[in-house]
Design a protein around this motif. Structure first.
Motif, mmCIF file in Angstrom:
data_model
loop_
_atom_site.group_PDB
_atom_site.id
_atom_site.type_symbol
_atom_site.label_atom_id
_atom_site.label_comp_id
_atom_site.label_asym_id
_atom_site.label_seq_id
_atom_site.Cartn_x
_atom_site.Cartn_y
_atom_site.Cartn_z
ATOM 1 N N ILE A 196 14.670 3.588 -1.793
ATOM 2 C CA ILE A 196 15.207 2.787 -0.689
ATOM 3 C C ILE A 196 14.320 1.567 -0.455
ATOM 4 O O ILE A 196 14.819 0.453 -0.284
ATOM 5 C CB ILE A 196 15.341 3.634 0.598
ATOM 6 N N GLY A 197 13.011 1.767 -0.474
ATOM 7 C CA GLY A 197 12.088 0.642 -0.315
ATOM 8 C C GLY A 197 12.223 -0.372 -1.427
ATOM 9 O O GLY A 197 12.221 -1.586 -1.187
ATOM 10 N N CYS A 198 12.357 0.096 -2.662
ATOM 11 C CA CYS A 198 12.498 -0.811 -3.813
ATOM 12 C C CYS A 198 13.797 -1.605 -3.735
ATOM 13 O O CYS A 198 13.789 -2.828 -3.903
ATOM 14 C CB CYS A 198 12.456 -0.015 -5.115
ATOM 15 N N VAL A 199 14.901 -0.919 -3.487
ATOM 16 C CA VAL A 199 16.198 -1.592 -3.424
ATOM 17 C C VAL A 199 16.232 -2.587 -2.270
ATOM 18 O O VAL A 199 16.700 -3.720 -2.427
ATOM 19 C CB VAL A 199 17.344 -0.557 -3.314
ATOM 20 N N TYR A 200 15.712 -2.196 -1.117
ATOM 21 C CA TYR A 200 15.688 -3.107 0.032
ATOM 22 C C TYR A 200 14.870 -4.356 -0.279
ATOM 23 O O TYR A 200 15.294 -5.475 -0.001
ATOM 24 C CB TYR A 200 15.123 -2.408 1.276
ATOM 25 N N SER A 201 13.704 -4.165 -0.858
ATOM 26 C CA SER A 201 12.828 -5.298 -1.172
ATOM 27 C C SER A 201 13.482 -6.259 -2.156
ATOM 28 O O SER A 201 13.496 -7.478 -1.945
ATOM 29 C CB SER A 201 11.506 -4.782 -1.741
ATOM 30 N N VAL B 120 0.845 -1.198 0.000
ATOM 31 C CA VAL B 120 0.000 0.000 0.000
ATOM 32 C C VAL B 120 0.882 1.251 0.000
ATOM 33 O O VAL B 120 0.652 2.182 -0.783
ATOM 34 C CB VAL B 120 -0.964 -0.008 1.212
ATOM 35 N N LEU B 121 1.895 1.277 0.855
ATOM 36 C CA LEU B 121 2.805 2.419 0.893
ATOM 37 C C LEU B 121 3.546 2.579 -0.431
ATOM 38 O O LEU B 121 3.729 3.694 -0.920
ATOM 39 C CB LEU B 121 3.804 2.267 2.036
ATOM 40 N N TRP B 122 3.979 1.467 -1.040
ATOM 41 C CA TRP B 122 4.702 1.507 -2.303
ATOM 42 C C TRP B 122 3.827 2.118 -3.398
ATOM 43 O O TRP B 122 4.263 3.018 -4.121
ATOM 44 C CB TRP B 122 5.139 0.087 -2.679
ATOM 45 N N VAL B 123 2.593 1.634 -3.503
ATOM 46 C CA VAL B 123 1.677 2.136 -4.535
ATOM 47 C C VAL B 123 1.341 3.612 -4.290
ATOM 48 O O VAL B 123 1.305 4.416 -5.233
ATOM 49 C CB VAL B 123 0.395 1.278 -4.604
ATOM 50 N N ILE C 193 20.524 -8.919 -14.465
ATOM 51 C CA ILE C 193 21.576 -8.973 -13.439
ATOM 52 C C ILE C 193 21.024 -9.590 -12.159
ATOM 53 O O ILE C 193 21.652 -10.470 -11.559
ATOM 54 C CB ILE C 193 22.155 -7.567 -13.187
ATOM 55 N N CYS C 194 19.846 -9.133 -11.744
ATOM 56 C CA CYS C 194 19.226 -9.689 -10.533
ATOM 57 C C CYS C 194 18.910 -11.169 -10.713
ATOM 58 O O CYS C 194 19.067 -11.964 -9.775
ATOM 59 C CB CYS C 194 17.954 -8.919 -10.178
ATOM 60 N N SER D 130 16.676 -7.958 -0.542
ATOM 61 C CA SER D 130 16.310 -8.947 0.479
ATOM 62 C C SER D 130 15.743 -10.217 -0.145
ATOM 63 O O SER D 130 16.091 -11.322 0.265
ATOM 64 C CB SER D 130 15.283 -8.352 1.446
ATOM 65 N N ASP D 131 14.875 -10.055 -1.127
ATOM 66 C CA ASP D 131 14.282 -11.229 -1.783
ATOM 67 C C ASP D 131 15.337 -12.049 -2.514
ATOM 68 O O ASP D 131 15.387 -13.275 -2.380
ATOM 69 C CB ASP D 131 13.191 -10.799 -2.772
ATOM 70 N N VAL D 132 16.171 -11.386 -3.290
ATOM 71 C CA VAL D 132 17.189 -12.107 -4.065
ATOM 72 C C VAL D 132 18.188 -12.777 -3.130
ATOM 73 O O VAL D 132 18.584 -13.926 -3.341
ATOM 74 C CB VAL D 132 17.884 -11.157 -5.063
ATOM 75 N N ARG D 133 18.568 -12.089 -2.070
ATOM 76 C CA ARG D 133 19.512 -12.669 -1.097
ATOM 77 C C ARG D 133 18.921 -13.902 -0.418
ATOM 78 O O ARG D 133 19.628 -14.843 -0.084
ATOM 79 C CB ARG D 133 19.889 -11.625 -0.051
ATOM 80 N N ALA D 134 17.597 -13.901 -0.227
ATOM 81 C CA ALA D 134 16.925 -15.039 0.397
ATOM 82 C C ALA D 134 16.642 -16.153 -0.612
ATOM 83 O O ALA D 134 16.096 -17.195 -0.245
ATOM 84 C CB ALA D 134 15.619 -14.580 1.044
ATOM 85 N N GLY D 135 16.991 -15.938 -1.880
ATOM 86 C CA GLY D 135 16.756 -16.951 -2.903
ATOM 87 C C GLY D 135 15.308 -17.000 -3.360
ATOM 88 O O GLY D 135 14.809 -18.036 -3.767
#
Length: 158
Positions: free
Chosen positions: A61-66, A30-33, A135-136, A69-74
């Motif tokens: 910052i929200g986009c990069v963090y998300s 909701v915050l992102w949208v 790349i991601c 975090s997702d890619v790092r968690a596989g």
């Protein structure tokens, strides 16, 4: 009680934790949208980049963090597979959205110039988005493989 114990404490059962995770996830989206909508509306109303800087920085910052975090968690996505075809399609959607935004934003310069500027912006968005997705995806595939097949440490076997 010290700070470390405070953050380790958990009064929720498994069902409550799952419910809380869903609430937090919906809150993030909701915050992102809403931030994206605010940026789009402000840009169409003629706000300067300086006036929109705070929202843009928070959004990025929200986009990069998300993503990190997702890619790092596989984790790639709940619905889409990590492949070039999907990346190209999603990049095309992003490029088309920027093309439409550009048409609206530059309509005051006349149709010909607006289409040219919007097309350039849409093509650049497509290319940059596709490059970032690729790349991601490569990093995700590497990380996913590491998590699925962890390497055995020789020290533990001795």
């Amino acid at each position: 009680m010290n700070v470390k114990e405070f953050f380790k404490r958990n009064n929720l059962d498994e069902m409550q934790r799952q419910t809380l995770l869903k609430i937090e996830s919906r809150g993030f989206w909701v915050l992102w949208v809403m931030l994206l909508a605010a940026l789009i509306i402000e840009s169409l109303l003629g706000f300067t980049a300086r006036e929109m800087a705070a929202e843009w920085v928070i959004f990025m910052i929200g986009c990069v963090y998300s993503i990190a975090s997702d890619v790092r968690a596989g984790i790639w996505d709940r619905r889409f597979k990590a492949n070039t075809k999907t990346n190209a399609l999603m990049s095309l959607v992003g490029g088309a959205a920027i093309f439409v935004w550009g048409l609206v934003k530059f309509a005051e310069f006349g149709l010909g110039l607006a289409v040219l500027l919007a097309a350039i912006m849409g093509a650049c968005t497509f290319a940059l988005t596709l490059a970032v997705f690729q790349i991601c995806m490569k990093y995700y595939q590497k990380r996913h493989a590491e998590l699925e097949n962890p390497k055995e440490d020789d020290d533990e076997n001795e």
